[in-house]
Scaffold this motif. Structure first.
Motif, PDB file in Angstrom:
ATOM      1  N   ARG A 183       0.826  -1.214   0.000  1.00  0.00           N
ATOM      2  CA  ARG A 183       0.000   0.000   0.000  1.00  0.00           C
ATOM      3  C   ARG A 183       0.860   1.264   0.000  1.00  0.00           C
ATOM      4  N   PHE A 184       1.939   1.264   0.779  1.00  0.00           N
ATOM      5  CA  PHE A 184       2.775   2.459   0.925  1.00  0.00           C
ATOM      6  C   PHE A 184       4.217   2.148   0.516  1.00  0.00           C
ATOM      7  N   PRO A 185       4.503   2.136  -0.775  1.00  0.00           N
ATOM      8  CA  PRO A 185       5.852   1.774  -1.229  1.00  0.00           C
ATOM      9  C   PRO A 185       6.866   2.880  -0.950  1.00  0.00           C
ATOM     10  N   PRO A 186       8.056   2.527  -0.472  1.00  0.00           N
ATOM     11  CA  PRO A 186       9.104   3.530  -0.243  1.00  0.00           C
ATOM     12  C   PRO A 186       9.703   3.984  -1.568  1.00  0.00           C
ATOM     13  N   MET A 187      10.182   5.220  -1.601  1.00  0.00           N
ATOM     14  CA  MET A 187      10.750   5.768  -2.830  1.00  0.00           C
ATOM     15  C   MET A 187      12.168   6.313  -2.627  1.00  0.00           C
ATOM     16  N   ALA A 188      12.750   6.088  -1.454  1.00  0.00           N
ATOM     17  CA  ALA A 188      14.082   6.636  -1.178  1.00  0.00           C
ATOM     18  C   ALA A 188      15.143   6.057  -2.104  1.00  0.00           C
ATOM     19  N   LYS A 189      14.903   4.842  -2.620  1.00  0.00           N
ATOM     20  CA  LYS A 189      15.867   4.196  -3.515  1.00  0.00           C
ATOM     21  C   LYS A 189      15.169   3.807  -4.818  1.00  0.00           C
TER      22      LYS A 189
END
Length: 317
Positions: A183-189
């Protein structure tokens, strides 16, 4: 959006109604089942099983012409696919071998300004996922905001600023299907450091370090180019290049666990001075520069595909 909107056949809703009938409340044109149907259609018509997907930007479509032993599918022949309406985008999905490696190549992408919602623009990335793609290489044409960039340079995308996302416009809006991702995918990488290293190594071997940079990309809705004030604002917050694609594709790739890489071909220098009318952007220039640099860009992707393939084989062994 087609078949979207709140259903009003009931006057009173409770939580269970919404959870049990959630597809009635959101656009479900591209459910998991629909995406699988598209992927199955393609897999039934080709023997290739690519692990690398490529998206060709404006003026860079000739990359797909390098593929060998191809199976090509015009978008209008693929079930549920939209049609690319932009000059410089051929509009077909091509399976074939690039530098001896099986790949899946979008020869033309879809844009928000064509009237397609972002979920539809980035839908092919999910198709790639269900076909078996693990790595995405995306290219685009972009305006250069960084004063160090010159027309014809390449900018490896180190990161992006999702301006459309700030306005609440995301390809991941609506119910989340965990078969694609969280639901809440990280985008830092979001952009693979390993693929960036591979690209930089290839560029160095080509002797073209002076023509290639790393930087931050942003996508705006278009189709108009930006005002001087808007460009100044973007430069102030750290944007190096601006275009009308890629961000939502990479966001979708990250959501479904595809390793992503992107580069921008700088096709024009953005006007940061009201008196620099000679730097006003136009699409003809974008396509022309893309065509003039397509061999170089193609060489980069050609070598990256082989390097990625060889590194993945080494990991498996």
């Amino acid at each position: 959006m087609e078949n979207c909107g709140i259903v009003t056949k009931k006057n009173n809703f409770n939580r269970n109604d919404i959870e049990n009938n959630i597809n009635e409340f959101y656009c479900d044109d591209y459910s998991y089942e629909t995406i699988k149907e598209i992927a199955d259609f393609l897999l039934e018509k080709t023997q290739l099983r690519p692990k690398i997907g490529i998206i060709c930007g404006s003026g860079l479509n000739s990359l797909a012409d390098r593929l060998e032993n191809t199976d090509a599918f015009p978008y209008e022949e693929i079930p549920y696919f939209p049609i690319s309406t932009v000059e410089g985008h051929v509009g077909r999905m091509v399976f074939g071998y690039l530098n001896g490696v099986p790949v899946m190549c979008m020869q033309g992408r879809f844009h928000y300004y064509e009237g397609y919602p972002l979920a539809k623009c980035s839908m092919p990335v999910r198709v790639m996922k269900l076909v078996g793609v693990t790595h995405l290489l995306a290219t685009n044409a972009a305006g250069g905001l960084n004063p160090k960039f010159k027309v014809g340079d390449i900018m490896i995308v180190r990161d992006h600023i999702n301006m459309m996302g700030f306005a609440g416009n995301s390809p991941l809006q609506g119910p989340n299907d965990s078969r694609f991702g969280p639901r809440f995918p990280p985008m830092a990488k979001a952009y693979s450091k390993d693929l960036i290293k591979i690209c930089k190594r290839i560029i160095k071997d080509m002797g073209s370090e002076n023509d290639v940079h790393e930087g931050v990309y942003t996508c705006l809705g278009g189709p108009n180019y930006e005002t001087v004030a808007e460009l100044k604002m973007l430069r102030t917050i750290g944007v190096d290049a601006v275009g009308m694609s890629t961000v939502h594709e990479v966001l979708t790739a990250k959501h479904c666990d595809i390793t992503a890489f992107a580069f921008s071909l700088i096709t024009n220098k953005c006007s940061l001075d009201y008196d620099s009318s000679d730097e006003e952007a136009n699409h003809e220039e974008v396509v022309s520069v893309g065509q003039s640099r397509q061999e170089f860009c193609g060489d980069v992707i050609y070598q990256m595909v082989r390097a990625i393939h060889d590194e993945e084989i080494a990991k498996d062994n």
